[in-house]
Design an enzyme around this catalytic site. Structure first.
Site, PDB file in Angstrom:
ATOM      1  N   LYS A 276       0.877  -1.174   0.000  1.00 15.31           N
ATOM      2  CA  LYS A 276       0.000   0.000   0.000  1.00 15.31           C
ATOM      3  C   LYS A 276       0.913   1.223   0.000  1.00 15.31           C
ATOM      4  CE  LYS A 276      -4.150   1.812   0.281  1.00 15.31           C
ATOM      5  NZ  LYS A 276      -5.069   1.793  -0.857  1.00 15.31           N
TER       6      LYS A 276
ATOM      7  N   ASP B 228      -2.600 -12.471   4.889  1.00 18.31           N
ATOM      8  CA  ASP B 228      -3.663 -13.176   5.609  1.00 18.31           C
ATOM      9  C   ASP B 228      -4.957 -13.089   4.808  1.00 18.31           C
ATOM     10  OD1 ASP B 228      -5.152 -14.389   7.558  1.00 18.31           O
ATOM     11  OD2 ASP B 228      -4.959 -12.796   9.046  1.00 18.31           O
TER      12      ASP B 228
END
Ligand code: ATP
Length: 350
Positions: free
Chosen positions: A186, A242
């Site tokens: 990000k 995850d």
């Protein structure tokens, strides 16, 4: 003589692990790998026999092995034991003892099984993506962390060696596949993402034969649904990994199909993604595909024999199209299915 420590575990764990061992033994006979197997107590059965989920005999056995093949652990019988004795605590201790910082979760829609995927068959066709999640760093472990009456806080933090080593795992894995890595971050909002991207670029200089692209995590979530077949290896940090590995894991359409590998400093670990499935344990109907494909990952990543792993994958695909286990609408028992894989292993070309 490569040594494989078997941790069959609980529930369907032993059924699927020994199915995978039968396939490895067949591969051993055909290709002369000289494999040695030794089983150790782990999880609920170890709590029963030794009073703890990861007893010393198992710790030693795993450290001395070249690879660990785990079935599944836990079940209702052990749900109420104190936390430090829980089966899952054993798994965390095992990961820690071996410094397993890279979790590899392939999601492949096998040819002919596109109808199992929740995606349209034309989008699901050809999906073969390997999500590599950094497992021991990032926001799940970063300091400072805490909570007060007024706020809660955690820290996303990655050091250079942490990013470098996971990037190396990704580039090495890509070399055994289709030579493409997509790194996810990000970087448009977070400094840690900018740092991740810069470090992955630096490691990439040592892998000029592998194509590298970067994606932002939000865009990547969309791409994995709309164009999943265009990705080969996807590498990312702990929290994004995850989420994205779970997202990718629904693409093949069944929990019984998903293998995994955890690589790190010491002995690598290979295990199905599914749990111990107590509802079907002992019935002889568990789908051993995830365990057999975990054994295939063992051949690739612990023994550097992706040529044999490919044969095993092809044999599994043939068996799944011929007569799968009941979870996929077939009639084969665990043993029947395993036999089909072994027969196909001799037939299918790599
Ligand atoms: P855990 O918390 O240990 O992950 P769980 O109950 O959430 O356990 P699983 O044990 O993986 O998850 O089981 C979820 C469902 O999927 C169960 O109905 C189980 O029977 C089914 N299942 C899981 N693995 C297999 C398999 N290998 N073959 C057939 N069915 C399976």
């Amino acid at each position: 003589m490569p040594k494989i420590a078997l941790l069959p575990g609980d529930g369907i764990g032993p059924e699927v692990t020994y199915a995978a061992v039968d396939v490895l033994k067949a591969a051993d006979q055909a290709f002369g790998l000289g494999l040695e197997f030794e089983a150790f107590p782990f999880g609920g059965n170890a709590i029963d026999a030794h009073g703890e989920p990861f007893p010393e005999v198992t710790q030693r056995g795993c450290l001395e092995a070249d690879a660990i093949l785990l079935g599944a652990i836990g079940g209702p019988k052990w749900d109420n034991v104190p936390r430090h004795l829980r089966a899952e605590t054993g798994l965390l201790a095992l990961r820690k003892a071996h410094g397993l910082f890279a979790n590899l979760r392939p999601a492949k829609v096998l040819p002919g099984l596109e109808h199992l995927s929740p995606l349209k068959p034309e989008i699901a066709r050809g999906v073969d993506v390997l999500v590599i999640r950094e497992l021991t760093g990032g926001i799940y472990f970063g300091e400072p962390r805490g909570m007060s009456e007024a706020e809660g806080w955690n820290t996303e933090r990655y050091s250079k060696p942490e990013v470098e080593r996971i990037a190396r795992v990704a580039f090495e894995a890509a070399r055994k596949r289709r030579n493409q890595v997509c790194s996810v971050d990000k970087a448009n909002v977070l400094e840690v993402g900018e740092f991740w991207r810069k470090t992955v670029d630096e490691v990439h200089r040592y892998y000029p034969d592998v194509a590298l692209e970067h994606q932002y995590v939000d865009a990547m979530a969309m791409h994995l649904i709309t164009r999943p077949s265009r990705f080969d290896v996807v590498v990312t940090g702990n929290i994004f990994g995850d989420i994205l590995s779970d997202l990718a894991s629904v693409l093949p359409g069944s929990l019984g199909l998903l293998p995994s590998a955890s690589l790190g400093e010491k002995t690598p670990l290979f295990e199905p993604v599914h749990g111990s499935a107590p509802d079907i344990a002992g019935k002889g109907i568990a789908n051993p595909t995830a365990a057999i494909l975990s054994a295939a990952m063992l051949l690739t990543h612990a023994l550097n024999r992706s040529d044999i792993a490919k044969r095993v994958e092809n044999a599994v695909t043939a068996a799944l199209s011929a007569n799968p286990t009941p979870d996929l609408g077939g009639k084969a028992s665990t043993q029947d299915f395993t036999r089909q894989v072994i027969e196909a292993l001799d037939r299918v070309a790599a």
